[in-house]
Design a protein around this motif. Structure first.
Motif, mmCIF file in Angstrom:
data_model
loop_
_atom_site.group_PDB
_atom_site.id
_atom_site.type_symbol
_atom_site.label_atom_id
_atom_site.label_comp_id
_atom_site.label_asym_id
_atom_site.label_seq_id
_atom_site.Cartn_x
_atom_site.Cartn_y
_atom_site.Cartn_z
ATOM 1 N N GLU A 1 40.159 51.348 58.201
ATOM 2 C CA GLU A 1 39.907 50.014 58.737
ATOM 3 C C GLU A 1 40.253 48.885 57.775
ATOM 4 O O GLU A 1 40.725 47.837 58.200
ATOM 5 N N HIS A 2 40.002 49.089 56.486
ATOM 6 C CA HIS A 2 40.131 47.988 55.533
ATOM 7 C C HIS A 2 41.124 48.246 54.407
ATOM 8 O O HIS A 2 41.274 47.402 53.527
ATOM 9 N N GLY A 3 41.753 49.397 54.404
ATOM 10 C CA GLY A 3 42.669 49.726 53.309
ATOM 11 C C GLY A 3 41.911 50.207 52.079
ATOM 12 O O GLY A 3 40.692 50.221 52.051
ATOM 13 N N GLN A 4 42.638 50.584 51.080
ATOM 14 C CA GLN A 4 42.035 51.069 49.840
ATOM 15 C C GLN A 4 41.624 49.863 48.995
ATOM 16 O O GLN A 4 42.465 49.134 48.500
ATOM 17 N N ARG A 5 40.328 49.669 48.843
ATOM 18 C CA ARG A 5 39.831 48.500 48.121
ATOM 19 C C ARG A 5 39.698 48.741 46.622
ATOM 20 O O ARG A 5 39.746 47.796 45.841
ATOM 21 N N GLU A 6 39.459 49.966 46.230
ATOM 22 C CA GLU A 6 39.277 50.309 44.817
ATOM 23 C C GLU A 6 40.379 51.284 44.407
ATOM 24 O O GLU A 6 40.702 52.211 45.152
ATOM 25 N N PRO A 7 40.936 51.104 43.214
ATOM 26 C CA PRO A 7 41.971 52.048 42.780
ATOM 27 C C PRO A 7 41.367 53.408 42.441
ATOM 28 O O PRO A 7 40.170 53.518 42.189
ATOM 29 N N VAL A 8 42.203 54.413 42.452
ATOM 30 C CA VAL A 8 41.827 55.743 41.983
ATOM 31 C C VAL A 8 42.153 55.776 40.495
ATOM 32 O O VAL A 8 43.249 55.398 40.092
ATOM 33 N N TRP A 9 41.190 56.184 39.687
ATOM 34 C CA TRP A 9 41.416 56.257 38.242
ATOM 35 C C TRP A 9 41.865 57.657 37.867
ATOM 36 O O TRP A 9 41.266 58.642 38.300
ATOM 37 N N ILE A 10 42.937 57.709 37.087
ATOM 38 C CA ILE A 10 43.502 58.988 36.665
ATOM 39 C C ILE A 10 43.715 58.971 35.154
ATOM 40 O O ILE A 10 43.753 57.913 34.524
ATOM 41 N N LEU A 11 43.852 60.170 34.596
ATOM 42 C CA LEU A 11 44.258 60.294 33.202
ATOM 43 C C LEU A 11 45.781 60.276 33.154
ATOM 44 O O LEU A 11 46.446 60.393 34.189
ATOM 45 N N GLU A 12 46.342 60.165 31.976
ATOM 46 C CA GLU A 12 47.799 60.110 31.847
ATOM 47 C C GLU A 12 48.475 61.358 32.425
ATOM 48 O O GLU A 12 49.604 61.286 32.899
ATOM 49 N N ASP A 13 47.763 62.498 32.411
ATOM 50 C CA ASP A 13 48.340 63.731 32.961
ATOM 51 C C ASP A 13 48.119 63.848 34.476
ATOM 52 O O ASP A 13 48.333 64.892 35.061
ATOM 53 N N LYS A 14 47.669 62.775 35.109
ATOM 54 C CA LYS A 14 47.492 62.645 36.570
ATOM 55 C C LYS A 14 46.203 63.257 37.113
ATOM 56 O O LYS A 14 45.985 63.273 38.322
ATOM 57 N N ARG A 15 45.314 63.768 36.260
ATOM 58 C CA ARG A 15 44.034 64.294 36.746
ATOM 59 C C ARG A 15 43.171 63.124 37.203
ATOM 60 O O ARG A 15 43.029 62.131 36.504
#
Length: 178
Positions: free
Chosen positions: A3-17
């Motif tokens: 409904e509103h889109g992704q409001r908060e980013p996903v936090w990852i480590l440099e290796d993409k975890r």
């Protein structure tokens, strides 16, 4: 997200975890949307403090709920499944400080998590009973815990009080025995 889109980013480590936002990733993938990410550049040993700070900002948790989170954090074993970040063990004192609760509250929460029934743990997580009262109720046999939780918040408070009374040393009144 639908409904509103992704409001908060996903936090990852440099290796993409992924260290914060696995449910956002799942939702975006299911909806066929791209995932907005940000890379965490701090030390691996401070990941848990970073993730806790993010979640405390997003969620309004009671002191009991924060104590339960701190207890879970303090009891983390070295490492986690390979799909998530490695997290070092955290002491009860450090977890208490991170979540702005007393070490004693964390100790009560640990007692609830170790000896409490799933129903009692859920009652604390839902804010129906204080973590200190739940720690007392957790000393009861499992069937009694379930009965008390099913009877509601007042019954849990009363059961905790009864347990405390039984633990208290009773002083005999010898005033007329001289």
């Amino acid at each position: 997200i639908r409904e509103h889109g992704q409001r908060e980013p996903v936090w990852i480590l440099e290796d993409k975890r992924v260290i914060d936002g696995k449910h956002r990733v799942k939702a975006c993938v299911e909806l066929g949307r791209s995932v907005e990410t940000r890379v965490y550049h701090g030390s691996e040993t401070s990941v848990e403090a970073f993730v806790v700070s993010l979640n405390l900002k997003r969620r309004h948790l009671s002191e009991e709920q924060r104590a339960m989170v701190a207890a879970r954090m303090a009891n983390l074993e070295e490492g986690r499944p390979e799909k998530t970040a490695q997290i070092c063990a955290v002491s009860q004192s450090d977890a208490a400080e991170l979540l702005n609760v007393s070490r004693r509250s964390v100790q009560h929460a640990v007692a609830v998590q170790r000896a409490g029934t799933p129903e009692l743990i859920a009652a604390v997580d839902a804010g129906q009973v204080s973590v200190s009262a739940a720690a007392e109720v957790a000393t009861l046999p499992e069937d009694e815990q379930r009965e008390v939780v099913a009877a509601g918040p007042d019954a849990m408070k009363n059961a905790a009080k009864a347990v405390r009374e039984r633990k208290r040393p009773h002083v005999a009144n010898n005033s007329g025995n001289m």
